[in-house]
Design a protein around this motif. Structure first.
Motif: not given
Length: 967
Positions: A304-307, A338-339, A345-355
């Motif tokens: 997901g957006r965070r992991f 870093v979340d 936990w870590y987070a993608f800076r934006h949903q577009l990055t994950r996609e």
């Protein structure tokens, strides 16, 4: 990192949000939703508001849609509440009965009582609302919920309630929603159309804003941004802030944009086929990653957006240090961070990055990585607690294991039901059934069984009833479990008021078990059937229900089945009271003991409420009702508390403590109507009708009954209360004895057609007194009533004893009559209005037959009714005093009731009393009887009214009187 630390181009939107925040800080809450495409700056604006709120001393709660891409019931609210507690303490006792309810979200506050009423999302929403009020008492509370497009159905249901009820709380709701088709956006738009929230749609930056943002990314003044850079960014980003940052960073990383002492410049002439923004931005960054780092991030993207680092580390096989080194590299830091709320936990800076990462995965690689991640999740989180069951199901689906995914979705659905997330459970179980093929009928039947449970809990009774036949066709579930399911559906149908469907489910359950079924299997069916029988019309339903309930109670204690036993004994307590009040008390005491023994707090509280009503009816003691209210508050049993308060209101009305009763009615109605607690609202509206009727306020009484009907109440089922306890008593306070007798006759007729468990219809008290007073009843009627054990309820007993006094006085036994009257007054001591009304009635016989102290009694009654503003009865008392030869000073109270227009033309209090009676087109003789005047005096008052109003005749005066009554 070449990113802007400033909020650019959102000044107007920020002012609008801050205006709502300032209003909330002043105690007038509101809701604002930020809507826009991905990357447009919703989260950035919301974070700026949170910073300003914190600086101003406002308590801030922050939550967001599902962290790992699957809808977890109430996850955003749990996160928000936990963030509030991290920022400072909140005393749950300040929330009264709503504190324990929040145990569903805040484990440290204990487990809420396990009862269906406490799974209500509306009650949970009210608890959250009250928490924000407590937290924001000093400087307001900001609840910020991000990524609501990913929120679960239960969170949105709570959010809808908060939107509609936040106005009088020091609370601001601030939500961020991606501009895409989703339930959250539909909810926000609907609320905005109703004027319940503000919807702010964030557009892309205009040219000036774009130039400012590029300048902020480069650390230079906007006017120093090279024209070519501005043109490139404008073309590639179309003003989307996130894409502006990505493009600027990509240009610098690709050496297209170079900084120096003279500022920024383009390094070369741009090629005619300029790569896309993603190729130069995110995709270029991904391509620069080494294979292991790219694989790490791809596995994180599958979650997901965070992991969490632990799962990614387990799936990769790398050491902790190796994982951190890769995630903290220069290129990876552009993609993840870093979340800010969850440790490790870590987070993608934006949903577009994950996609983008997922798009670059080939099908085979995606399947392989999903399987590794599924194995890692199961290794790191044995038993798949909480949300990890859904995560594992989703990963197995990605790994092309539909059967395993289906079984995991089934388990996730069961857990969602247990957490009160019935609607989410329905979605999960629908998905499970779609994945489980016909070659695994046992697993598919288990999923369908759980789905039927979820549908019943979610109130989707019609779909549940329509789907149950599918389970019977699939097989794979033994008849005993299927019978239990039909029994559960029968109870759901009962609660939904669908008695016919409930009885049909009962019959199917019995058919599945067959004639030789074990008693422990039939007992739960019997207790549900007993409740269903009570909801059907007929003369034998009380006896049938008692047989079923008694059988269920006997078996349930033997097995044991403690919940069934509590249900059965409490029902028996209501069913046998008309025959044996002492046995009814024993039944309720047994239910209380079983609940205490098996630690069933909700059932213990319900038993206390029933016993409290029992005590109040027998000896006017309110101790156990007060105890039940206190226990319900401590346990968080909100519905039970309101039921106890409604009962206290009824007994306060009978006692003549109208201020207390009115306060309780207002308090309970405000809560139950907001919470949409249908049954309790109906009951308290009936109490309100009794309260108004016992003050002689007919118009207000009928309004309460109209509200009762509006809330789908059935007047026919409650005829004893409506006709016997409310309307008949009101008629007597209007000195309209024929009408009172007619209302009592209606109550008795309804009882005969369909016996009831309610026993204050007047049959054992007030009606007997009126019949004895009129000479239509004598000693046989009195002895028949006294021979009925139900006659010992204290409210009825006072009237029955006054009837005995009248009979004794009429028989020439004045001393015995006086002693009976004294006994009646002792029985009626708690009931000021009832006792004084009875005195007014029996004084007619006491004067006629020469016994007792009628003058003393009439003076006391007249004073009471005068102070209580019941002019008709006060006037009747004065008339009786005059007839006895006693001089009575004229009361002139009531002038305030005369409309100003009538007062200005000189209409007197007595004339106004005559005018009000003209509404019913009564004759002079009938009016004289009501007001204890002569017909000639009434004639003079009517003539005076015609002169003062200027109306031509009596018909016109009657119409005018009706208009005055309507206000």
């Amino acid at each position: 990192m070449y990113r802007s630390s400033k909020l650019i181009g959102r000044d107007a939107e920020l002012r609008a949000v801050l205006a709502t925040l300032e209003s909330a800080q002043a105690g007038l809450g509101g809701a604002v939703f930020l809507v826009g495409e991905s990357g447009v700056g919703k989260s950035r604006l919301a974070s700026r508001v949170a910073e300003l709120a914190t600086a101003a001393g406002t308590r801030v709660m922050r939550g967001r849609g599902s962290t790992i891409g699957t809808a977890v019931p109430l996850r955003p609210l749990t996160e928000a509440l936990l963030s509030l507690l991290r920022s400072g303490p909140v005393d749950p006792t300040a929330l009264g009965p709503y504190g324990p309810i929040l145990g569903r979200l805040v484990p440290d506050w204990g487990r809420p009582p396990a009862d269906q009423e406490n799974t209500s999302l509306v009650i949970l929403a009210e608890a959250v609302l009250r928490l924000t009020g407590v937290a924001g008492a000093a400087r307001g509370c900001l609840m910020l919920l991000d990524d609501l497009q990913d929120a679960d159905t239960e969170t949105l249901a709570v959010l809808e309630y908060l939107i509609d009820n936040v106005a009088l709380q020091p609370t601001m709701l601030l939500g961020a929603i991606r501009a895409e088709s989703c339930a959250a956006l539909t909810l926000a738009r609907s609320a905005a159309q109703r004027g319940q929230c503000t919807l702010i749609e964030l557009g892309r930056l205009d040219d000036d804003g774009l130039r400012q943002m590029v300048g902020a990314c480069l650390g230079t003044a906007p006017e120093r941004v090279p024209v070519a850079v501005h043109a490139l960014v404008s073309t590639g980003s179309s003003g989307n802030p996130f894409l502006i940052e990505e493009l600027v960073a990509g240009m610098i990383d690709g050496a297209l944009l170079v900084g120096g002492p003279a500022g920024w410049r383009m390094s070369e002439e741009l090629p005619s086929t300029l790569p896309s923004i993603l190729a130069r931005g995110m995709a270029q960054g991904i391509e620069q990653l080494d294979p292991q780092t790219r694989e790490l991030l791809s596995m994180g993207a599958l979650l997901g957006r965070r992991f969490p680092l632990t799962v990614v580390q387990a799936a990769s096989g790398l050491s902790d240090r190796a994982v951190l080194d890769r995630l903290c590299g220069d290129v990876a830091e552009r993609l993840v961070t870093v979340d800010d709320q969850l440790t490790d936990w870590y987070a993608f800076r934006h949903q577009l990055t994950r996609e983008a990462l997922l798009t670059l995965l080939g099908p085979g690689e995606r399947t392989r990585l999903a399987q590794r991640m599924a194995d890692a999740v199961e290794a790191v989180f044995p038993g798949l607690p909480g949300e990890w069951c859904q995560v594992s199901a989703t990963l197995h689906l990605e790994a092309d294991n539909p059967e395993v995914a289906g079984q995991l979705f089934t388990e996730a659905g069961r857990r969602a039901i247990a957490q009160g997330g019935a609607t989410t459970a329905v979605a999960l179980l629908d998905r499970a059934i779609g994945l489980l093929g016909d070659n695994n009928p046992v697993a598919r039947a288990a999923a369908l069984e759980a789905l039927l449970h979820a549908l019943a809990e979610a109130g989707l009774v019609e779909r549940a009833l329509a789907s149950v036949s599918t389970l019977d066709q699939i097989g794979g579930v033994d008849p005993r479990r299927r019978a239990q399911l039909h029994t559960r559906l029968a109870w759901a149908a009962t609660v939904a008021g669908r008695s016919a469907e409930g009885l049909a489910q009962v019959e199917q359950a019995r058919a599945l078990l067959g004639p030789d079924a074990a008693a422990e299997d039939t007992a739960p069916i019997d207790v549900v059937a007993a409740h269903l029988v009570l909801d059907t019309a007929g003369q034998d339903q009380l006896a049938t229900a008692e047989v079923l309930a008694r059988r269920a109670a006997t078996v349930a204690e033997t097995v044991p089945l403690p919940v069934v036993a509590c249900q059965a004994w409490q029902l028996l307590g209501a069913l046998v009271r008309h025959r044996d009040p002492a046995e009814a008390t024993r039944c309720l005491e047994r239910a209380l003991a079983i609940a205490a023994q098996h630690r069933l707090p909700i059932w213990e509280i319900h038993a206390l409420i029933r016993l409290g009503n029992d005590d109040a009816l027998r000896d006017a003691s309110l101790y156990r009702l007060e105890q039940a209210r206190e226990r319900a508050s401590q346990a968080g049993a909100v519905t039970a508390r309101h039921q106890a308060e409604a009962s206290l209101a009824l007994h306060a009305a009978l006692r003549g403590d109208f201020d207390t009763a009115s306060g309780l009615v207002r308090q309970v109605l405000a809560a139950t109507t907001r919470l949409n607690l249908l049954e309790t609202t109906q009951y308290v509206l009936l109490v309100s009708a009794v309260l108004e009727g016992h003050q002689g306020r007919r118009r207000e009484m009928e309004h309460a009954l109209a509200e009762f009907r509006r809330w789908r109440g059935d007047l026919a089922l409650h005829a004893p209360r409506v006709h016997g306890l409310a309307r008949a008593f009101c008629a007597l306070l209007e000195e309209d004895r024929p009408r009172a007798l007619d209302e009592l006759a209606r109550a008795f007729s309804a009882e005969e057609q369909s016996p009831t468990v309610f026993h204050l219809s007047g049959r054992h008290g007030l009606h007997l007194l009126l019949q004895v007073m009129s000479g239509e009843a004598g000693w046989p009627a009195y002895e028949a009533v006294q021979g009925d054990s139900a006659s010992q309820l204290r409210w009825d007993l006072q009237f029955a004893l006054f009837a005995k006094a009248v009979l004794l006085g009429r028989s020439g036994q004045p001393d015995a009559a006086e002693e009976a009257a004294a006994e009646a007054m002792r029985a009626g001591a708690p009931y000021a209005m009832g006792r004084h009304l009875a005195l007014r009635l029996v004084c007619e016989s006491a004067l006629a037959d020469g016994w007792g102290h009628p003058v003393q009694w009439l003076r006391a009654a007249e004073e009471h009714f005068h102070r209580s503003d019941v002019p008709a009865v006060a006037s009747a008392c004065r008339a009786l005093l005059r007839q006895s030869g006693v001089r009575v000073n004229q009361r002139r109270s009531g002038a305030g009731d005369i409309p100003s227009g009538l007062r200005s033309v000189g209409v007197t209090v007595r004339e106004f009393e005559v005018l009000r009676l003209l509404v019913g087109r009564l004759s002079n003789r009938e009016i004289a009887g009501r007001l204890h005047l002569s017909p000639r005096t009434v004639e003079r008052h009517v003539s005076s009214l015609l002169g003062k109003t200027g109306l031509p005749n009596r018909i016109a005066l009657s119409k005018f009187a009706a208009e005055v009554e309507r206000g």
